[in-house]
Design a protein around this motif. Structure first.
Motif, PDB file in Angstrom:
ATOM      1  N   LYS A  86       0.826  -1.328  -0.030  1.00 43.77           N
ATOM      2  CA  LYS A  86       0.139  -0.015   0.011  1.00 43.77           C
ATOM      3  C   LYS A  86       0.791   1.264   0.120  1.00 43.77           C
ATOM      4  O   LYS A  86       0.711   2.240  -0.553  1.00 43.77           O
ATOM      5  N   LYS A 115      -7.920  -2.463   5.502  1.00 35.41           N
ATOM      6  CA  LYS A 115      -6.593  -1.631   5.169  1.00 35.41           C
ATOM      7  C   LYS A 115      -7.259  -0.801   4.021  1.00 35.41           C
ATOM      8  O   LYS A 115      -6.642   0.215   3.494  1.00 35.41           O
ATOM      9  N   PHE A 117      -8.707  -2.065   1.099  1.00 37.26           N
ATOM     10  CA  PHE A 117      -8.722  -2.580  -0.248  1.00 37.26           C
ATOM     11  C   PHE A 117     -10.150  -3.146  -0.367  1.00 37.26           C
ATOM     12  O   PHE A 117     -10.820  -3.523   0.659  1.00 37.26           O
TER      13      PHE A 117
END
Length: 220
Positions: A86, A115, A117
């Protein structure tokens, strides 16, 4: 035998069916070649103790012709790998879609969803998938996770263009089976995270962007 999410043990889970002879990922009941021995264990490659124990247990899954036994990735490794991708990989943002090919209990796709996604878990075993769906709901990310009960060889064929990040945790023999497909993904700018083992052929060494304790990230 391999541990299941409820603590019980069972025969190894066939998460990727072996390609038929001469083909590239047939679905049938084809078995791995009986003349091919299981890969030698390499503890320096960063395998978890759980993975080593499962594979060293007579390589039972190999006797059943299975190429992708269920062995979960370490949670800290997952967090580190996803955070690195990321932060450091080009083009990764909230629209990036992550596919875990052989998602098991869902820990990778759930962590990825947490996170930011949008994540897709591909898993043949219905019990593991049911457990993963329950965990996604319990952690409040069910709306950012999709689970597909399919052979991931099929998904590699049909949805490759949607894959921003591809996660695998396969033995070297299985990685060789899908190397051509992974090569195409990498050339198209997609990111590959391999837990446990590096990708099989030498040219991948030049594409390695980051090596964690138990994972390898390949990106342009």
């Amino acid at each position: 035998t391999l541990a299941q999410p409820d603590g019980k043990t069972d025969e190894p889970t066939d998460r990727m069916k072996a390609p038929e002879a001469g083909g590239a990922g047939g679905r049938g009941e084809a078995k791995a070649e009986s003349s091919t021995p299981p890969p030698a264990l390499d503890e320096s490659a960063g395998m978890t103790q759980e993975a080593t124990a499962s594979i060293a247990d007579g390589a039972g899954f190999w006797k059943h012709g299975l190429l992708a036994p269920y062995v979960p990735s370490g949670k800290e490794d997952i967090k580190e790998a996803l955070e690195w991708a990321k932060t450091h990989c080009k083009g990764v943002n909230e629209k990036t879609k992550l596919f875990d090919l052989g998602s098991g209990d869902g820990r990778v796709v759930i962590e990825a969803a947490q996170k930011g996604f949008y994540s897709v878990g591909v898993e043949l075993d219905g019990k593991l998938m049911d457990h993963a769906k329950q965990q996604a709901k319990a952690k409040g990310v069910a709306d950012r996770v999709t689970f597909l009960q399919q052979d991931f060889l099929e998904v590699l064929e049909s949805q490759s263009k949607e894959m921003g990040i591809v996660v695998v945790y396969l033995l070297s023999a299985a990685l060789r089976k899908i190397d051509t497909k992974l090569d195409v993904l990498w050339k198209n700018g997609q990111i590959i995270i391999s837990f446990g083992w590096p990708l099989a052929y030498n040219y991948w060494a030049e594409r390695l962007k980051f090596k964690g304790k138990n994972f390898f990230i390949y990106a342009k």
